[in-house]
Design a protein around this motif. Structure first.
Motif, mmCIF file in Angstrom:
data_model
loop_
_atom_site.group_PDB
_atom_site.id
_atom_site.type_symbol
_atom_site.label_atom_id
_atom_site.label_comp_id
_atom_site.label_asym_id
_atom_site.label_seq_id
_atom_site.Cartn_x
_atom_site.Cartn_y
_atom_site.Cartn_z
ATOM 1 N N UNK A 208 -9.861 15.087 11.228
ATOM 2 C CA UNK A 208 -10.530 16.341 10.879
ATOM 3 C C UNK A 208 -11.730 16.577 11.779
ATOM 4 N N UNK A 209 -11.794 17.796 12.300
ATOM 5 C CA UNK A 209 -12.933 18.154 13.154
ATOM 6 C C UNK A 209 -14.075 18.655 12.274
ATOM 7 N N UNK A 210 -15.290 18.492 12.724
ATOM 8 C CA UNK A 210 -16.425 19.027 11.957
ATOM 9 C C UNK A 210 -16.325 20.551 11.876
ATOM 10 N N UNK A 211 -16.739 21.088 10.745
ATOM 11 C CA UNK A 211 -16.710 22.549 10.574
ATOM 12 C C UNK A 211 -18.056 23.028 10.073
ATOM 13 N N UNK A 212 -18.580 24.089 10.696
ATOM 14 C CA UNK A 212 -19.825 24.693 10.205
ATOM 15 C C UNK A 212 -19.501 25.655 9.066
ATOM 16 N N UNK A 213 -20.446 25.818 8.175
ATOM 17 C CA UNK A 213 -20.243 26.705 7.029
ATOM 18 C C UNK A 213 -20.018 28.147 7.479
ATOM 19 N N UNK A 214 -20.657 28.553 8.576
ATOM 20 C CA UNK A 214 -20.509 29.929 9.057
ATOM 21 C C UNK A 214 -20.187 29.927 10.540
ATOM 22 N N UNK A 215 -19.451 30.940 10.973
ATOM 23 C CA UNK A 215 -19.182 31.078 12.406
ATOM 24 C C UNK A 215 -20.423 31.540 13.143
ATOM 25 N N UNK A 216 -21.220 32.375 12.443
ATOM 26 C CA UNK A 216 -22.451 32.839 13.076
ATOM 27 C C UNK A 216 -23.575 32.819 12.043
ATOM 28 N N UNK A 217 -24.707 32.334 12.473
ATOM 29 C CA UNK A 217 -25.902 32.295 11.623
ATOM 30 C C UNK A 217 -26.913 33.268 12.211
ATOM 31 N N UNK A 218 -27.736 33.836 11.334
ATOM 32 C CA UNK A 218 -28.822 34.679 11.809
ATOM 33 C C UNK A 218 -30.141 34.059 11.352
ATOM 34 N N UNK B 82 -21.241 20.354 16.718
ATOM 35 C CA UNK B 82 -21.276 19.135 15.904
ATOM 36 C C UNK B 82 -20.069 18.313 16.335
ATOM 37 N N UNK B 83 -20.313 17.024 16.623
ATOM 38 C CA UNK B 83 -19.219 16.183 17.096
ATOM 39 C C UNK B 83 -19.185 14.927 16.236
ATOM 40 N N UNK C 22 -13.986 11.276 22.723
ATOM 41 C CA UNK C 22 -12.795 11.239 21.876
ATOM 42 C C UNK C 22 -13.056 11.768 20.482
ATOM 43 N N UNK C 23 -14.312 12.005 20.162
ATOM 44 C CA UNK C 23 -14.601 12.580 18.851
ATOM 45 C C UNK C 23 -14.152 14.039 18.809
ATOM 46 N N UNK C 24 -14.016 14.554 17.599
ATOM 47 C CA UNK C 24 -13.643 15.969 17.444
ATOM 48 C C UNK C 24 -14.919 16.786 17.248
ATOM 49 N N UNK C 25 -14.855 18.061 17.634
ATOM 50 C CA UNK C 25 -16.081 18.848 17.542
ATOM 51 C C UNK C 25 -15.817 20.245 17.000
ATOM 52 N N UNK C 26 -16.873 20.861 16.498
ATOM 53 C CA UNK C 26 -16.849 22.255 16.068
ATOM 54 C C UNK C 26 -18.135 22.898 16.538
#
Ligand SMILES: *[C@@H]1O[C@H](CO)[C@@H](O)[C@H](O)[C@H]1NC(C)=O
Ligand SMILES: *[C@@H]1O[C@H](CO)[C@@H](O)[C@H](O)[C@H]1NC(C)=O
Ligand SMILES: *[C@@H]1O[C@H](CO)[C@@H](O)[C@H](O)[C@H]1NC(C)=O
Ligand SMILES: *[C@@H]1O[C@H](CO)[C@@H](O)[C@H](O)[C@H]1NC(C)=O
Length: 516
Positions: A150-160, A233-234, A241-245
């Motif tokens: 599983x790759x890291x995932x941020x809560x939002x695609x864009x932050x303000x 985030x990795x 070799x880590x996964x990232x978002x």
């Protein structure tokens, strides 16, 4: 079989480095599957006969054959084929199959730890012939080991986010947090490290918790207001070799009052008519925003004749007249206007000249004012029965302007339809054109117009109320309003009978007025 056992041993060595130091007796295979509890002891259930407690299995197994899980073994099993191993519980018979003779367990499908991380099963060992339980039923777990799938995932695609301009280096802007569905408690598959891919050198990110901070001093909103920052985030603790978002953070610099207002044009040449009111506007520029650009204007040292007020909408200074100007007495004024921000920020006043000045010159222009009468209105009393041509009264007007132009007079004929009056156009003397009859009208309200001779557009009109006075001391008394009976169309004789019919005591007096 041997291969499988070795594989399992290797796996354990990786998970528990101390496993290599565990007692390993080739004759007692059960020990291989004995797992340390939290105190690091090997569970050896030799008293009860079971030689295992827990199995481990890697998730997302991609081989074609069934994945070997481990082996159940009882001390009651002497290898003569008289025992039968039976499995019940989570997935028994479907996901997990047991070879009832050897006790070998296989998984039939690939398993996803993020779906289910642990299966609880029950084992029995029976006498193959009698089906009698040789060991009490016991519970054990199959734990699914994590792989980094599983790759890291941020809560939002864009932050303000926003941060005040001119903030010190290291000011926190916003924290962006990613999550990783892999096992938090085991390995590095969910160990995240944050880095900034775009947005340097203005911003930085805390590699451990994703807090974005300012990284450059003196960032000026008036120069650049918005930044698009990309944070990564990795997992695998950021290793290769880590996964990232990634996510984008739109950062806006908010305004602080770091700019004083400035006059672009330091001299406002104004001219004004000598009437009161607003005569002109001046404007200072302030590159700040909103309340930080609000300003106040004032006249240095104050002024008797002028004042300056701020237009809240436009932030302009409006120069207004406090006292009527008079071209004839003073024609030029000069004063200094200062401007400063309404809300000063102490951090930025220091070293800045926070006021600005402009010189304002006002030139008073002469206005062609219309004539002014000596009175407004005029009330004139005149006795009735004066002959045509009699003097009624005098009106007088003069031009207030410096050149004091000549004025001529006239009567507005709409106000004197009967042409009862005349006015001398040069000296304003009003005379009668006809004899006035009080019983016809007690008042003659007319308008007189004064006009500048050289400029017919400069006119002033004034009401003149002419009251006709009774010459008879004893006015007749009627039960009804006098005016009701009298109108110009009444002819002598016609009215006589009706008036007599009223049987008025002093009717003879009235008839005299009627013109008999
Ligand atoms: C992130 O870590 C830094 C120091 O490493 C700390 O100053 C900051 O408060 C942390 N932020 C959050 C949101 O935990
Ligand atoms: C005004 O002028 C007329 C002649 O136009 C003259 O008869 C009259 O006396 C003057 N009245 C005054 C008050 O000067
Ligand atoms: C004329 O003016 C007088 C005084 O203002 C007023 O009392 C009177 O009613 C007026 N007459 C007419 C006919 O307008
Ligand atoms: C009529 O007028 C005379 C004098 O003018 C007066 O003495 C008398 O009282 C009046 N009569 C009435 C009824 O008003």
């Amino acid at each position: 079989m041997i291969t499988n056992q070795i594989l399992l041993l290797l796996m354990l060595s990786i998970l528990w480095p101390s496993a290599a130091a565990l007692p390993f007796t080739p004759g007692n295979i059960g020990n291989l599957f004995g797992m340390p509890e939290s105190d690091g002891r090997i569970l050896q259930r030799s008293k009860r006969g079971w030689m295992w407690n827990q199995f481990f299995l890697l998730e997302e197994y991609t081989g074609n054959d069934h994945q070997y899980v481990g082996k159940l073994h009882s001390n009651m099993d002497r290898g003569d084929g008289n025992v039968k191993y039976v499995l019940t519980g989570d997935g028994a018979g479907t996901l997990f199959l047991i070879d009832e003779k050897s006790g070998d367990i296989h998984a039939t499908k690939r398993l996803d730890r993020e779906e289910k991380a642990m299966y609880t099963l029950h084992a029995k060992v029976l006498d193959r012939n009698t089906n009698a339980e040789l060991e009490p039923d016991t519970e054990f777990n199959i734990k699914i080991h994590d792989i980094n799938d599983n790759a890291p995932k941020f809560a939002k695609d864009i932050y303000f986010a926003s941060v005040p301009e001119m903030s010190e280096v290291g000011t926190s802007v916003v924290t962006v947090t990613a999550t990783d569905a892999d096992d938090q408690t085991y390995g590095n598959s969910a160990k995240l490290v944050y880095s900034i891919l775009q947005g340097q050198p203005y911003f930085s990110v805390d590699s451990e918790n994703g807090t974005i901070k300012t990284a450059l001093s003196g960032m000026d909103r008036e120069v650049k207001e918005n930044y698009q920052v990309v944070i990564q985030a990795k997992d695998m603790a950021g290793q290769m070799g880590g996964l990232s978002g990634t996510t984008t953070v739109s950062i806006t610099l908010s305004d602080v009052n770091d700019s004083p207002p400035r006059f672009a044009n330091r001299k406002g040449p104004f001219s004004s008519a000598e009437i009161g009111g607003a005569i002109g506007r001046i404007k200072a520029d302030d590159p700040d925003d909103g309340r930080n650009a609000e300003m106040e204007y004032s006249i240095v040292g104050g002024h008797d004749t002028f004042n300056i007020i701020t237009d809240q909408m436009t932030q302009e200074g409006i120069i207004v007249i406090k006292k009527a100007l008079d071209y004839e007495s003073k024609r030029d004024y000069e004063f200094r206007v200062e401007v400063k921000n309404t809300y000063l920020d102490a951090r930025f006043i220091h070293g800045l000249q926070f006021k600005d000045y402009a010189t304002v010159k006002v030139t008073v222009e002469d206005v062609d004012e219309s004539p002014v009468f000596t009175r407004n209105p005029y009330i004139i009393e005149v006795h009735e029965d004066t002959a045509a041509g009699s003097f009624v009264g005098v009106v007088s007007a003069r031009d207030p302007d410096a050149d004091n132009k000549l004025v001529k007079y006239s009567i507005d004929r709409h106000t004197d339809l009967e042409r009862l009056f005349n006015i001398d156009s040069m000296n304003g003397t009003i005379t009668t054109l006809k004899a006035l009859d009080r019983e016809m009208s007690k008042w003659h309200n007319i308008s007189v117009v004064a006009t500048e001779i050289n400029n017919p557009r400069q006119t002033t009109r004034v009401p003149v109320f002419i009251k006709v006075l009774d010459v008879n001391d004893n006015a007749p008394e009627f039960a009804m309003s006098y005016d009701t009976f009298v109108c110009e169309s009444i002819k002598a004789g016609e009215v006589l009978d009706s008036l007599l019919a009223l049987n008025l005591g002093n009717h003879s007096l009235f008839l005299g007025f009627g013109g008999l």
